[in-house]
Enzyme design. Structure first.
Site, PDB file in Angstrom:
ATOM      1  N   PHE A   1      -5.224   4.333  14.058  1.00  6.78           N
ATOM      2  CA  PHE A   1      -5.363   5.072  13.043  1.00  6.78           C
ATOM      3  C   PHE A   1      -6.524   4.485  12.260  1.00  6.78           C
ATOM      4  O   PHE A   1      -6.775   3.299  12.190  1.00  6.78           O
ATOM      5  CB  PHE A   1      -4.194   5.349  12.382  1.00  6.78           C
ATOM      6  CG  PHE A   1      -3.338   6.474  12.708  1.00  6.78           C
ATOM      7  CD1 PHE A   1      -2.625   6.473  14.095  1.00  6.78           C
ATOM      8  CD2 PHE A   1      -3.143   7.755  12.032  1.00  6.78           C
ATOM      9  CE1 PHE A   1      -1.899   7.535  14.637  1.00  6.78           C
ATOM     10  CE2 PHE A   1      -2.237   8.947  12.680  1.00  6.78           C
ATOM     11  CZ  PHE A   1      -1.640   8.557  13.879  1.00  6.78           C
TER      12      PHE A   1
ATOM     13  N   LYS B   1     -14.241   1.767  14.589  1.00  6.03           N
ATOM     14  CA  LYS B   1     -13.287   1.143  15.035  1.00  6.03           C
ATOM     15  C   LYS B   1     -12.662   1.225  16.237  1.00  6.03           C
ATOM     16  O   LYS B   1     -12.182   0.635  17.008  1.00  6.03           O
ATOM     17  CB  LYS B   1     -12.151   1.547  13.930  1.00  6.03           C
ATOM     18  CG  LYS B   1     -12.311   0.748  12.858  1.00  6.03           C
ATOM     19  CD  LYS B   1     -11.153   1.382  11.318  1.00  6.03           C
ATOM     20  CE  LYS B   1     -11.622   0.772  10.201  1.00  6.03           C
ATOM     21  NZ  LYS B   1     -10.987   1.169   9.001  1.00  6.03           N
TER      22      LYS B   1
ATOM     23  N   LYS C   1       9.209 -17.322  -9.432  1.00  6.28           N
ATOM     24  CA  LYS C   1       8.491 -16.064 -10.171  1.00  6.28           C
ATOM     25  C   LYS C   1       7.320 -16.780 -11.050  1.00  6.28           C
ATOM     26  O   LYS C   1       7.536 -17.706 -11.852  1.00  6.28           O
ATOM     27  CB  LYS C   1       9.479 -15.268 -11.006  1.00  6.28           C
ATOM     28  CG  LYS C   1       8.848 -14.174 -11.428  1.00  6.28           C
ATOM     29  CD  LYS C   1       9.923 -13.249 -12.628  1.00  6.28           C
ATOM     30  CE  LYS C   1       9.298 -12.315 -13.253  1.00  6.28           C
ATOM     31  NZ  LYS C   1      10.008 -11.700 -14.417  1.00  6.28           N
TER      32      LYS C   1
ATOM     33  N   ASP D   1      -4.942  -5.942   5.084  1.00  5.59           N
ATOM     34  CA  ASP D   1      -6.072  -6.751   5.770  1.00  5.59           C
ATOM     35  C   ASP D   1      -5.879  -8.321   4.903  1.00  5.59           C
ATOM     36  O   ASP D   1      -6.510  -9.118   5.727  1.00  5.59           O
ATOM     37  CB  ASP D   1      -7.390  -6.245   5.344  1.00  5.59           C
ATOM     38  CG  ASP D   1      -7.402  -4.848   6.162  1.00  5.59           C
ATOM     39  OD1 ASP D   1      -7.203  -4.969   7.067  1.00  5.59           O
ATOM     40  OD2 ASP D   1      -8.112  -3.949   5.549  1.00  5.59           O
TER      41      ASP D   1
ATOM     42  N   ASN E   1       0.970  -1.197  -0.045  1.00  2.00           N
ATOM     43  CA  ASN E   1      -0.006  -0.187   0.042  1.00  2.00           C
ATOM     44  C   ASN E   1       0.812   1.129  -0.004  1.00  2.00           C
ATOM     45  O   ASN E   1       2.172   1.107   0.018  1.00  2.00           O
ATOM     46  CB  ASN E   1      -1.072   0.109   1.151  1.00  2.00           C
ATOM     47  CG  ASN E   1      -0.395  -0.187   2.438  1.00  2.00           C
ATOM     48  OD1 ASN E   1       0.474   0.936   2.708  1.00  2.00           O
ATOM     49  ND2 ASN E   1      -0.576  -1.086   3.246  1.00  2.00           N
TER      50      ASN E   1
HETATM   51  O1  PMT Z   1       2.600   6.268   6.480  1.00  3.05           O
HETATM   52  P1  PMT Z   1       2.439   7.599   5.945  1.00  3.05           P
HETATM   53  O2  PMT Z   1       2.732   7.609   4.312  1.00  3.05           O
HETATM   54  O3  PMT Z   1       2.862   8.682   6.783  1.00  3.05           O
HETATM   55  O4  PMT Z   1       0.651   7.652   5.975  1.00  3.05           O
HETATM   56  C1  PMT Z   1      -0.172   7.818   7.264  1.00  3.05           C
HETATM   57  C2  PMT Z   1      -1.287   6.858   7.088  1.00  3.05           C
HETATM   58  C3  PMT Z   1      -2.080   7.238   6.192  1.00  3.05           C
HETATM   59  C4  PMT Z   1      -0.958   5.266   6.528  1.00  3.05           C
HETATM   60  C5  PMT Z   1      -1.822   6.885   8.637  1.00  3.05           C
HETATM   61  O5  PMT Z   1      -2.259   8.224   8.968  1.00  3.05           O
HETATM   62  C6  PMT Z   1      -2.981   5.814   8.831  1.00  3.05           C
HETATM   63  O6  PMT Z   1      -4.156   6.188   8.305  1.00  3.05           O
HETATM   64  N1  PMT Z   1      -2.721   4.557   9.298  1.00  3.05           N
HETATM   65  C7  PMT Z   1      -4.016   3.613   9.634  1.00  3.05           C
HETATM   66  C8  PMT Z   1      -4.013   2.910   8.005  1.00  3.05           C
HETATM   67  C9  PMT Z   1      -4.894   1.608   8.349  1.00  3.05           C
HETATM   68  O7  PMT Z   1      -4.665   0.478   7.870  1.00  3.05           O
HETATM   69  O8  PMT Z   1      -6.102   2.127   8.548  1.00  3.05           O
HETATM   70  P2  PMT Z   1      -7.292   0.846   8.762  1.00  3.05           P
HETATM   71  O9  PMT Z   1      -8.478   1.804   9.106  1.00  3.05           O
HETATM   72  O10 PMT Z   1      -7.292  -0.107   7.836  1.00  3.05           O
HETATM   73  O11 PMT Z   1      -6.886   0.201  10.214  1.00  3.05           O
HETATM   74  C10 PMT Z   1      -7.408   0.770  11.688  1.00  3.05           C
HETATM   75  C11 PMT Z   1      -6.199   0.450  12.492  1.00  3.05           C
HETATM   76  O12 PMT Z   1      -6.185  -1.150  12.581  1.00  3.05           O
HETATM   77  C12 PMT Z   1      -4.938   0.777  12.277  1.00  3.05           C
HETATM   78  O13 PMT Z   1      -4.170   1.493  13.523  1.00  3.05           O
HETATM   79  C13 PMT Z   1      -4.046  -0.071  11.815  1.00  3.05           C
HETATM   80  O14 PMT Z   1      -2.666  -0.011  12.011  1.00  3.05           O
HETATM   81  C14 PMT Z   1      -4.847  -1.304  12.506  1.00  3.05           C
HETATM   82  N2  PMT Z   1      -4.635  -2.520  11.790  1.00  3.05           N
HETATM   83  C15 PMT Z   1      -5.415  -2.673  10.765  1.00  3.05           C
HETATM   84  C16 PMT Z   1      -5.405  -3.950   9.984  1.00  3.05           C
HETATM   85  C17 PMT Z   1      -4.895  -5.163  10.566  1.00  3.05           C
HETATM   86  N3  PMT Z   1      -4.852  -6.176   9.909  1.00  3.05           N
HETATM   87  N4  PMT Z   1      -4.161  -4.873  11.740  1.00  3.05           N
HETATM   88  C18 PMT Z   1      -4.197  -3.537  12.390  1.00  3.05           C
HETATM   89  O15 PMT Z   1      -3.719  -3.527  13.543  1.00  3.05           O
END
Ligand code: PMT
Length: 421
Positions: A337, A351, A301, A291, A225
């Protein structure tokens, strides 16, 4: 948690300069003669002081005087050889808690505003990540000149820079007006205030994740990503600057003075975070964890086939935050986040609750030039107790500083005894 934290932070709030490393930069103006007194005051307040002189400063004050006052070697030349493969001045720039330049001449301000580094001091300022405080001193006409005013405005707006304004009075050349360097007492007080607000997470163990995970498809391809790691690194830097013991779990390689655990996949990130979680006081999960991952990873490959299509079967990755939210202790804080492309508030709130977080930082990833990969972001911050804040576009480091303030508030609340009626 560090058991000595309370007594250490008490002594530091009484004396914020204790054990701090200060680079005292001196540029070539008549007020340079005051640098000896300033160095002595800083050292007597408990700071480790290293003086750096520009070539012109040596016309006004001698390295010998400053060496005596700081009780440390004085640095003057960009090209001195001290027998180390890493130049000592770069090491000093990296370990400094604060850079104070007093006096800062019009010439020095112009160089810093434009990123010129043609001597040791300007080079060190560019090489440091510490707070830079500037005490301008010059003739009033020089200070009033639009060029100087413009340079001051640039520096004032630069993150981590602070101007200690000059005072009005009679300057060395006999003229009257603004341009007299701030009094040493004012400089000491401003430095103290800056340092005390920046040790507020002393002894806290902070675990931060950064970057996007990569889920391999074959030896050359992966699902990834757009996360650059900038947000997580800014968070780790801000917490470290405030005294926290930071561990960064990152998919992006960075050279930092705190431990960085380099990982690639969601599984590797999960393993690193779970190993460190028990010892942390707070987890800040900025990482964009994939995810899904391919069900199977090809050892070779994958070759082009006759068929136009190729089917990639995916399976769910563990949700690290969800798992840790279930086992977190009452004395631990988790900040997550949320990267959303629609209904930011609704999805972020969902969340926050589902993952048992204390705070969630939501960003709208459809807004151009912010979020993934950029230096800036604009976020909403929601807390479990119903708090809501909107932070309009600002540097990720400024958002990180704000999150440090939030962490401090929550740590303090955890420690205050509950009032029962
Ligand atoms: O890295 P940069 O370029 O500075 O960009 C920052 C950012 C946009 C990545 C950051 O600000 C951000 O939004 N991070 C969270 C991205 C994310 O995966 O969001 P989500 O809504 O899918 O996940 C929610 C939370 O669960 C996040 O804290 C994530 O770390 C966590 N998560 C998600 C999926 C997973 N399998 N395990 C997790 O722990």
């Amino acid at each position: 948690m560090n058991k000595n934290r309370t007594s250490e932070s008490n002594s530091e709030s009484l004396n914020p300069l204790q054990h701090r490393t200060i680079l005292l930069g001196v540029s070539g103006g008549i007020a340079a003669y005051k640098a000896c007194d300033l160095a002595s005051m800083l050292r007597r307040a408990g700071a480790e002081v290293h003086a750096v002189l520009t070539p012109n400063a040596k016309e006004f004050v001698t390295p010998l005087s400053l060496m005596t006052m700081t009780r440390n070697t004085v640095h003057c030349s960009q090209f001195s050889f001290d027998g180390q493969w890493r130049p000592e001045h770069i090491e000093l720039a990296k370990k400094a808690d604060l850079v104070l330049i007093a006096p800062a001449t019009a010439d020095l301000l112009a160089k810093l505003a434009n990123g010129i580094c043609d001597d040791l001091l300007t080079t060190m300022v560019l090489a440091t990540r510490a707070q830079v405080m500037l005490a301008p001193a010059m003739n009033p006409q020089m200070l009033e000149h639009p060029a100087t005013q413009n340079n001051l405005a640039i520096l004032q707006n630069r993150y981590r820079y602070e101007i200690i304004p000059s005072e009005i009075g009679e300057v060395a050349c006999g003229d009257w007006g603004a341009g007299k360097m701030a009094s040493l007492e004012t400089i000491m007080a401003t430095v103290g205030a800056r340092l005390s607000s920046h040790r507020t997470l002393n002894g806290r163990q902070l675990l931060v994740t950064a970057g996007g995970t990569r889920e391999p498809i074959d030896p050359v391809r992966f699902i990834g990503n757009r996360s650059s790691g900038k947000m997580g690194i800014a968070m780790a830097d801000a917490a470290h600057a405030r005294g926290a013991d930071v561990t960064l779990v990152s998919t992006v390689e960075v050279d930092r003075p705190y431990p960085v655990i380099l990982v690639e996949t969601a599984f590797e990130m999960q393993e690193a975070v779970e190993t460190e979680f028990d010892n942390c006081d707070a987890l800040v999960m900025t990482a964009a964890v994939a995810d899904f991952r391919p069900i199977s990873v090809s050892e070779q490959k994958i070759k082009k086939t006759e068929s136009e299509d190729i089917v990639l079967e995916l399976t769910k990755n563990p949700d690290i935050l969800d798992l840790l939210g279930r086992v977190k202790r009452k004395d631990q804080i988790i900040i997550g986040f949320a990267a959303e492309s629609e209904a930011l508030f609704t999805h972020a709130t969902e969340k926050l609750r589902r993952k048992n977080l204390d705070v969630i930082v939501g960003n709208d990833i459809t807004v151009p030039d912010i979020g993934f990969g950029s230096d800036d972001n604009a976020v909403i911050i929601l807390t479990v107790d119903g708090g809501r804040e909107n932070l309009s576009r600002m540097p990720k480091r400024a958002i990180a500083e704000h999150l440090c303030d939030i962490l401090l508030g929550r740590f303090t609340a955890l420690e205050s005894p509950k009032v029962t009626k």
